[in-house]
Design a protein around this motif. Structure first.
Motif, PDB file in Angstrom:
ATOM      1  N   ALA A 171       0.839  -1.199   0.000  1.00  0.00           N
ATOM      2  CA  ALA A 171       0.000   0.000   0.000  1.00  0.00           C
ATOM      3  C   ALA A 171       0.872   1.247   0.000  1.00  0.00           C
ATOM      4  N   SER A 172       0.327   2.334  -0.537  1.00  0.00           N
ATOM      5  CA  SER A 172       1.024   3.604  -0.590  1.00  0.00           C
ATOM      6  C   SER A 172      -0.002   4.727  -0.588  1.00  0.00           C
ATOM      7  N   THR A 173       0.450   5.944  -0.283  1.00  0.00           N
ATOM      8  CA  THR A 173      -0.451   7.093  -0.241  1.00  0.00           C
ATOM      9  C   THR A 173       0.046   8.202  -1.159  1.00  0.00           C
ATOM     10  N   PHE A 174      -0.849   9.145  -1.466  1.00  0.00           N
ATOM     11  CA  PHE A 174      -0.512  10.330  -2.240  1.00  0.00           C
ATOM     12  C   PHE A 174      -1.535  11.406  -1.881  1.00  0.00           C
ATOM     13  N   THR A 175      -1.365  12.608  -2.412  1.00  0.00           N
ATOM     14  CA  THR A 175      -2.348  13.670  -2.204  1.00  0.00           C
ATOM     15  C   THR A 175      -2.608  14.372  -3.536  1.00  0.00           C
ATOM     16  N   ASP A 176      -3.478  15.365  -3.491  1.00  0.00           N
ATOM     17  CA  ASP A 176      -3.766  16.174  -4.678  1.00  0.00           C
ATOM     18  C   ASP A 176      -3.095  17.541  -4.594  1.00  0.00           C
ATOM     19  N   ARG A 177      -2.056  17.661  -3.759  1.00  0.00           N
ATOM     20  CA  ARG A 177      -1.304  18.920  -3.741  1.00  0.00           C
ATOM     21  C   ARG A 177      -0.872  19.259  -5.165  1.00  0.00           C
ATOM     22  N   ALA A 178      -1.112  20.508  -5.573  1.00  0.00           N
ATOM     23  CA  ALA A 178      -0.799  20.921  -6.952  1.00  0.00           C
ATOM     24  C   ALA A 178       0.154  22.103  -6.906  1.00  0.00           C
ATOM     25  N   MET A 179       1.409  21.868  -7.276  1.00  0.00           N
ATOM     26  CA  MET A 179       2.435  22.905  -7.184  1.00  0.00           C
ATOM     27  C   MET A 179       3.363  22.838  -8.393  1.00  0.00           C
ATOM     28  N   GLN A 180       3.979  23.985  -8.683  1.00  0.00           N
ATOM     29  CA  GLN A 180       4.854  24.071  -9.850  1.00  0.00           C
ATOM     30  C   GLN A 180       5.951  25.099  -9.582  1.00  0.00           C
ATOM     31  N   VAL A 181       7.148  24.824 -10.113  1.00  0.00           N
ATOM     32  CA  VAL A 181       8.209  25.825  -9.990  1.00  0.00           C
ATOM     33  C   VAL A 181       7.913  26.999 -10.924  1.00  0.00           C
ATOM     34  N   SER A 182       8.332  28.183 -10.499  1.00  0.00           N
ATOM     35  CA  SER A 182       8.072  29.383 -11.308  1.00  0.00           C
ATOM     36  C   SER A 182       8.905  29.389 -12.582  1.00  0.00           C
ATOM     37  N   SER A 183      10.118  28.836 -12.497  1.00  0.00           N
ATOM     38  CA  SER A 183      10.983  28.698 -13.666  1.00  0.00           C
ATOM     39  C   SER A 183      11.594  27.311 -13.630  1.00  0.00           C
ATOM     40  N   TYR A 184      11.763  26.698 -14.786  1.00  0.00           N
ATOM     41  CA  TYR A 184      12.343  25.358 -14.857  1.00  0.00           C
ATOM     42  C   TYR A 184      13.873  25.400 -14.908  1.00  0.00           C
ATOM     43  N   LYS A 185      14.448  26.596 -14.813  1.00  0.00           N
ATOM     44  CA  LYS A 185      15.907  26.750 -14.943  1.00  0.00           C
ATOM     45  C   LYS A 185      16.407  27.780 -13.952  1.00  0.00           C
ATOM     46  N   MET A 186      17.472  27.441 -13.209  1.00  0.00           N
ATOM     47  CA  MET A 186      18.191  28.387 -12.355  1.00  0.00           C
ATOM     48  C   MET A 186      19.675  28.189 -12.610  1.00  0.00           C
ATOM     49  N   GLY A 187      20.275  29.133 -13.321  1.00  0.00           N
ATOM     50  CA  GLY A 187      21.684  29.000 -13.656  1.00  0.00           C
ATOM     51  C   GLY A 187      21.916  27.795 -14.547  1.00  0.00           C
ATOM     52  N   ARG A 188      22.748  26.859 -14.083  1.00  0.00           N
ATOM     53  CA  ARG A 188      23.070  25.655 -14.845  1.00  0.00           C
ATOM     54  C   ARG A 188      22.282  24.433 -14.360  1.00  0.00           C
ATOM     55  N   VAL A 189      21.243  24.678 -13.587  1.00  0.00           N
ATOM     56  CA  VAL A 189      20.409  23.590 -13.081  1.00  0.00           C
ATOM     57  C   VAL A 189      18.999  23.731 -13.648  1.00  0.00           C
ATOM     58  N   LEU A 190      18.465  22.619 -14.138  1.00  0.00           N
ATOM     59  CA  LEU A 190      17.110  22.591 -14.682  1.00  0.00           C
ATOM     60  C   LEU A 190      16.331  21.483 -13.995  1.00  0.00           C
ATOM     61  N   LEU A 191      15.006  21.545 -14.100  1.00  0.00           N
ATOM     62  CA  LEU A 191      14.135  20.525 -13.526  1.00  0.00           C
ATOM     63  C   LEU A 191      13.208  19.974 -14.604  1.00  0.00           C
ATOM     64  N   GLY A 192      12.808  18.710 -14.418  1.00  0.00           N
ATOM     65  CA  GLY A 192      11.849  18.079 -15.328  1.00  0.00           C
ATOM     66  C   GLY A 192      10.993  17.078 -14.581  1.00  0.00           C
ATOM     67  N   GLY A 193       9.839  16.779 -15.128  1.00  0.00           N
ATOM     68  CA  GLY A 193       8.952  15.805 -14.512  1.00  0.00           C
ATOM     69  C   GLY A 193       8.406  16.292 -13.184  1.00  0.00           C
ATOM     70  N   ASP A 194       8.162  15.353 -12.252  1.00  0.00           N
ATOM     71  CA  ASP A 194       7.555  15.707 -10.972  1.00  0.00           C
ATOM     72  C   ASP A 194       8.426  16.638 -10.140  1.00  0.00           C
ATOM     73  N   ALA A 195       9.706  16.728 -10.436  1.00  0.00           N
ATOM     74  CA  ALA A 195      10.549  17.699  -9.736  1.00  0.00           C
ATOM     75  C   ALA A 195      10.112  19.126 -10.054  1.00  0.00           C
ATOM     76  N   ALA A 196       9.511  19.323 -11.219  1.00  0.00           N
ATOM     77  CA  ALA A 196       9.076  20.651 -11.649  1.00  0.00           C
ATOM     78  C   ALA A 196       7.607  20.914 -11.353  1.00  0.00           C
ATOM     79  N   HIS A 197       6.808  19.859 -11.196  1.00  0.00           N
ATOM     80  CA  HIS A 197       5.363  20.038 -11.012  1.00  0.00           C
ATOM     81  C   HIS A 197       4.768  18.792 -10.374  1.00  0.00           C
ATOM     82  N   ILE A 198       3.893  18.978  -9.399  1.00  0.00           N
ATOM     83  CA  ILE A 198       3.191  17.856  -8.782  1.00  0.00           C
ATOM     84  C   ILE A 198       1.700  18.147  -8.787  1.00  0.00           C
ATOM     85  N   HIS A 199       0.908  17.085  -8.783  1.00  0.00           N
ATOM     86  CA  HIS A 199      -0.547  17.207  -8.872  1.00  0.00           C
ATOM     87  C   HIS A 199      -1.133  15.843  -8.557  1.00  0.00           C
TER      88      HIS A 199
END
Length: 505
Positions: A276-304
């Motif tokens: 068994a496992s749990t989750f929620t419907d928290r819905a959040m997103q980063v304002s920018s997918y890039k900071m300097g030389r670091v980028l985000l993709g997938g659930d690291a950038a947005h959850i729902h």
């Protein structure tokens, strides 16, 4: 020093690593889990849906047949008749808040600029199947994956990024965090992460029942929430408790049974809980997918919430959009600002998915007004316009990036043009390069394409259905960058320079 470090060896990280390696980058993947497989990735709890847009992406990289085989899906269920000239009407459509829809109601003529393809429909698979296939692809392309290490620090300067994991330091010119909803990279670098708080605690479990006849298969909306029963003992539940359940607590049979009885309104008895496992419907997103030389993709950038299964598909879309842009930046051929278009294009898509998720949760939320709201929405969704709208939103085929052109195909996923010799556009995109399609008999654009011969595959000839166009320029991610009824050399060169950089580089 590697060209790119990818943190996270799930489907999104592995797909991105493969895209970068395909383009000639050296890539290192750092993954927290020791093993590729786990019970949560296998069926039934690892059940996921790849929408038609993701199927199309796999087709364009030559992975679709293998993905169908790994998922136990017949290619005929997904693709169009190989000899078809016009696109068939959709055969399947997703649900909205657990309310099913009939694909027969879709207004197919209202769906723009479609052509037959081996990837016309979505299909069910598992995280294990997707991860295994993409890990094999990454290994074949020379990607190194280090498992069982957690990233504990990230430092960057003008020249590169250093990630500390497992007590060692790893250096790369760029770093991409694809390490999931609780992303260490996102927190360590300090990305702005904003959104809405959850309304429910969700549960997925593999269980056995003493009295399964009390619980119908499929989605079941009730006055107290929703439960989903599927084959192989799969049980999903959304309990609108305001996310008050402490998810560090053990998921006991007694707790799951109490939640099931409250939501279902039955006295159903669980005789066993295997996983068994749990989750929620928290819905959040980063304002920018890039900071300097670091980028985000997938659930690291947005959850729902996982309603409708958008997460995996959204992440694959991120990876295919970012891969060629980051590779061009690594190789020094990208124009200034190309990498910023990753956020420009993908952030609105992510925001739309979050809103789609929120709308479904609001529709499902229990209360005295909920039945009336659900009836209204269900009535609207069973109109041709309503079911067509849901299909457009969930199929993954109809996103359009704003590329500054009024030409209706520009910014959209390219139709799968099929030459009379049988070659498809999807076949030409397997190299991860741009493609210039020239439908004129005199090969007007052949010389113009030579300036980018290491970045553009030129293909000329007659196709079964050219949609009234003379030429189409497609980016490496399958998005139309330029299309015209005339083979305009200068217009193509402007588009190619904008997206692929100066031909002299």
């Amino acid at each position: 020093m590697r060209d790119v470090i990818v943190v996270g060896g799930g489907p999104v990280g592995l797909f991105l690593a493969g895209e970068l390696a395909l383009a000639g980058c050296s890539v290192l993947v750092l993954e927290r889990d020791q093993e590729l497989s786990s019970p949560l990735k296998a069926l039934p709890l690892g059940l996921r849906s790849l929408n038609a847009g993701s199927a199309e992406t796999f087709h364009r990289r030559g992975l679709l047949d293998a993905m169908l085989d790994a998922s136990g899906v017949d290619a005929k269920e997904v693709g169009a008749d190989p000899n078809a000239v016009e696109a068939p009407a959709p055969r399947d459509v997703s649900h909205f808040a657990g309310m099913g829809l009939d694909a027969a109601g879709i207004d197919a003529p209202a769906l723009p600029l479609r052509l037959p393809s081996p990837a016309m429909e979505g299909f069910m698979t598992s995280l294990e199947a997707v991860s295994t296939l993409l890990a094999e692809r990454a290994a074949t392309l020379g990607v190194r994956v280090i498992r069982g290490v957690s990233v504990t620090a990230v430092a960057q300067d003008d020249d590169g990024v250093t990630a500390t994991a497992g007590g060692r330091k790893y250096q790369g010119h760029w770093l991409v965090g694809c390490d999931g909803g609780r992303s260490a990279v996102r927190g360590l670098v300090g990305f702005d992460f904003v959104g809405t708080d959850p309304l429910f605690t969700g549960y997925v479990a593999k269980v056995t029942f003493a009295d399964p006849e009390q619980l119908p298969f499929g989605f079941n909306l009730t006055p107290n929430g929703m439960y989903l029963r599927a084959p192989l003992g799969y049980l999903g539940m959304n309990d609108f408790d305001g996310d008050t359940f402490d998810r560090s607590r053990p998921l006991t049979r007694e707790h799951l049974q109490a939640v099931l009885r409250r939501i279902s309104g039955t006295d159903a008895t669980l005789t066993g809980v295997e996983l068994a496992s749990t989750f929620t419907d928290r819905a959040m997103q980063v304002s920018s997918y890039k900071m300097g030389r670091v980028l985000l993709g997938g659930d690291a950038a947005h959850i729902h919430s996982p309603l409708g299964g958008p997460g995996l598909n959204l992440g694959i879309g991120d990876a295919v959009n970012l891969g060629w842009k980051l590779a061009a930046t690594v190789h020094g051929t990208a124009r200034e600002g190309l990498l910023d278009t990753y956020t420009d294009e993908r952030h609105p898509v992510g925001a739309a998915v979050l809103d789609w998720s929120r709308a479904q949760v609001a529709t499902m939320k229990p209360g005295s007004h909920a039945p009336a709201l659900r009836k209204l929405i269900l009535d609207l969704m069973h109109t041709p316009d309503g079911v067509t709208h849901v299909y457009r939103q969930t199929s993954g085929l109809f996103n359009r990036y704003d590329l500054g052109s009024e030409q209706p195909l520009v910014g959209r996923s390219a139709p799968d043009f099929r030459f009379t010799n049988g070659t498809r556009l999807g076949d030409l995109l397997r190299r991860g390069q741009g493609v210039l399609l020239d439908f004129t008999l005199d090969r007007v654009l052949q010389t113009a394409a030579k300036g980018w011969q290491d970045r553009v595959h030129y293909a000329a000839g007659s196709v079964h259905n050219d949609l009234g166009l003379a030429a189409v320029f497609v980016r490496p991610d399958g998005i139309v960058a330029w299309a015209d009824h005339h083979a305009d050399r200068e217009a193509f060169q402007q588009a190619a320079t904008h997206w692929l950089g100066d031909p002299q580089k």
